[in-house]
Design a protein around this motif. Structure first.
Motif, PDB file in Angstrom:
ATOM      1  N   LEU A  49      18.758  33.069  69.502  1.00 15.09           N
ATOM      2  CA  LEU A  49      18.331  33.156  68.101  1.00 15.09           C
ATOM      3  C   LEU A  49      17.045  33.970  67.924  1.00 15.09           C
ATOM      4  O   LEU A  49      16.982  34.823  67.034  1.00 15.09           O
ATOM      5  N   PRO A  50      16.004  33.760  68.736  1.00 18.55           N
ATOM      6  CA  PRO A  50      14.809  34.611  68.584  1.00 18.55           C
ATOM      7  C   PRO A  50      15.092  36.084  68.872  1.00 18.55           C
ATOM      8  O   PRO A  50      14.495  36.965  68.241  1.00 18.55           O
ATOM      9  N   VAL A  51      15.998  36.355  69.793  1.00 19.88           N
ATOM     10  CA  VAL A  51      16.350  37.748  70.095  1.00 19.88           C
ATOM     11  C   VAL A  51      17.018  38.386  68.884  1.00 19.88           C
ATOM     12  O   VAL A  51      16.700  39.511  68.495  1.00 19.88           O
ATOM     13  N   PHE A  52      17.951  37.658  68.267  1.00 17.32           N
ATOM     14  CA  PHE A  52      18.616  38.174  67.071  1.00 17.32           C
ATOM     15  C   PHE A  52      17.608  38.388  65.943  1.00 17.32           C
ATOM     16  O   PHE A  52      17.672  39.371  65.215  1.00 17.32           O
ATOM     17  N   GLY A  53      16.662  37.456  65.799  1.00 18.05           N
ATOM     18  CA  GLY A  53      15.620  37.607  64.785  1.00 18.05           C
ATOM     19  C   GLY A  53      14.760  38.829  65.040  1.00 18.05           C
ATOM     20  O   GLY A  53      14.469  39.599  64.118  1.00 18.05           O
ATOM     21  N   TYR A  54      14.367  39.025  66.280  1.00 18.25           N
ATOM     22  CA  TYR A  54      13.578  40.207  66.652  1.00 18.25           C
ATOM     23  C   TYR A  54      14.338  41.489  66.345  1.00 18.25           C
ATOM     24  O   TYR A  54      13.778  42.435  65.777  1.00 18.25           O
ATOM     25  N   LEU A  55      15.625  41.541  66.728  1.00 18.12           N
ATOM     26  CA  LEU A  55      16.417  42.748  66.481  1.00 18.12           C
ATOM     27  C   LEU A  55      16.572  43.015  64.986  1.00 18.12           C
ATOM     28  O   LEU A  55      16.523  44.169  64.549  1.00 18.12           O
ATOM     29  N   TYR A  56      16.735  41.968  64.196  1.00 17.51           N
ATOM     30  CA  TYR A  56      16.857  42.156  62.745  1.00 17.51           C
ATOM     31  C   TYR A  56      15.563  42.734  62.166  1.00 17.51           C
ATOM     32  O   TYR A  56      15.595  43.690  61.389  1.00 17.51           O
ATOM     33  N   VAL A  57      14.436  42.152  62.544  1.00 17.91           N
ATOM     34  CA  VAL A  57      13.142  42.634  62.032  1.00 17.91           C
ATOM     35  C   VAL A  57      12.904  44.069  62.487  1.00 17.91           C
ATOM     36  O   VAL A  57      12.492  44.922  61.692  1.00 17.91           O
ATOM     37  N   ARG A  58      13.199  44.349  63.735  1.00 13.69           N
ATOM     38  CA  ARG A  58      12.998  45.716  64.236  1.00 13.69           C
ATOM     39  C   ARG A  58      13.906  46.707  63.515  1.00 13.69           C
ATOM     40  O   ARG A  58      13.484  47.818  63.180  1.00 13.69           O
ATOM     41  N   TRP A  59      15.155  46.328  63.290  1.00  7.23           N
ATOM     42  CA  TRP A  59      16.103  47.162  62.550  1.00  7.23           C
ATOM     43  C   TRP A  59      15.580  47.463  61.154  1.00  7.23           C
ATOM     44  O   TRP A  59      15.600  48.601  60.682  1.00  7.23           O
ATOM     45  N   LEU A 114      17.877  50.189  52.790  1.00 11.57           N
ATOM     46  CA  LEU A 114      17.699  48.795  53.196  1.00 11.57           C
ATOM     47  C   LEU A 114      18.757  47.860  52.615  1.00 11.57           C
ATOM     48  O   LEU A 114      18.725  46.656  52.879  1.00 11.57           O
ATOM     49  N   ALA A 115      19.702  48.394  51.870  1.00 13.54           N
ATOM     50  CA  ALA A 115      20.754  47.554  51.282  1.00 13.54           C
ATOM     51  C   ALA A 115      21.561  46.796  52.341  1.00 13.54           C
ATOM     52  O   ALA A 115      21.825  45.605  52.168  1.00 13.54           O
ATOM     53  N   PRO A 116      21.965  47.437  53.447  1.00 15.55           N
ATOM     54  CA  PRO A 116      22.693  46.666  54.470  1.00 15.55           C
ATOM     55  C   PRO A 116      21.860  45.532  55.061  1.00 15.55           C
ATOM     56  O   PRO A 116      22.380  44.466  55.366  1.00 15.55           O
ATOM     57  N   HIS A 117      20.573  45.756  55.184  1.00 18.64           N
ATOM     58  CA  HIS A 117      19.686  44.728  55.726  1.00 18.64           C
ATOM     59  C   HIS A 117      19.638  43.529  54.779  1.00 18.64           C
ATOM     60  O   HIS A 117      19.667  42.379  55.219  1.00 18.64           O
ATOM     61  N   ALA A 118      19.550  43.831  53.482  1.00 24.06           N
ATOM     62  CA  ALA A 118      19.537  42.763  52.484  1.00 24.06           C
ATOM     63  C   ALA A 118      20.860  42.004  52.489  1.00 24.06           C
ATOM     64  O   ALA A 118      20.882  40.775  52.348  1.00 24.06           O
TER      65      ALA A 118
END
Length: 142
Positions: free
Chosen positions: A88-98, A15-19
């Motif tokens: 922006l919501p699409v990017f947020g969704y993709l980040y959370v899903r990732w 999860l380091a890249p996500h952080a």
């Protein structure tokens, strides 16, 4: 003291890249939110494409959009870059899903990554780029 097992440590490392992404986005938003007003010239670098050509790129208005959103001006933010505002919501969704799929040890898959969708998105971006620079579409200009 709770001991963390080896698989859990490996999961945290995954999860380091996500952080890093979250930290970078948060830092950028905080700089814009609490920094100088981007509507006043001279505080932030301008768009190099706009500076070289005089035409708006698809990202023009992004810094002012973030500033407007962080100050509660949703309508103004939409007017600065409608495409980014909607995405922006699409990017947020993709980040959370990732993040969730990585935490579960699964690969990131989405219908949004299929070639037809990706090519359609690039086509939409190009059309938006062109149309926002046409005289009749001044509403799309930042």
């Amino acid at each position: 003291m709770t001991r963390v097992s080896v698989p859990e440590r490996a999961g945290l490392r995954a999860l380091a890249p996500h952080a890093a992404v979250l930290g970078g986005v948060a830092a950028g938003v905080l700089v814009v939110a609490f920094g100088a007003d981007p509507n006043e010239p001279g505080h932030y670098p301008g768009c190099p494409f706009l500076g070289l050509t005089g035409f708006y790129c698809p990202g023009c208005g992004m810094t002012r959009l973030v500033y407007a959103l962080t100050h509660g001006h949703v309508g103004v933010a939409f007017g600065l870059n409608p495409l980014l505002f909607v995405l922006l919501p699409v990017f947020g969704y993709l980040y959370v899903r990732w993040t969730v799929t990585t935490a579960r040890g699964l690969p990131m898959r989405s219908v949004l990554f299929k070639p037809a969708v990706a090519y359609s998105f690039v086509g939409l971006l190009i059309v938006y780029w062109i149309v926002r620079n046409l005289p009749f579409a001044h509403v799309l200009a930042p």
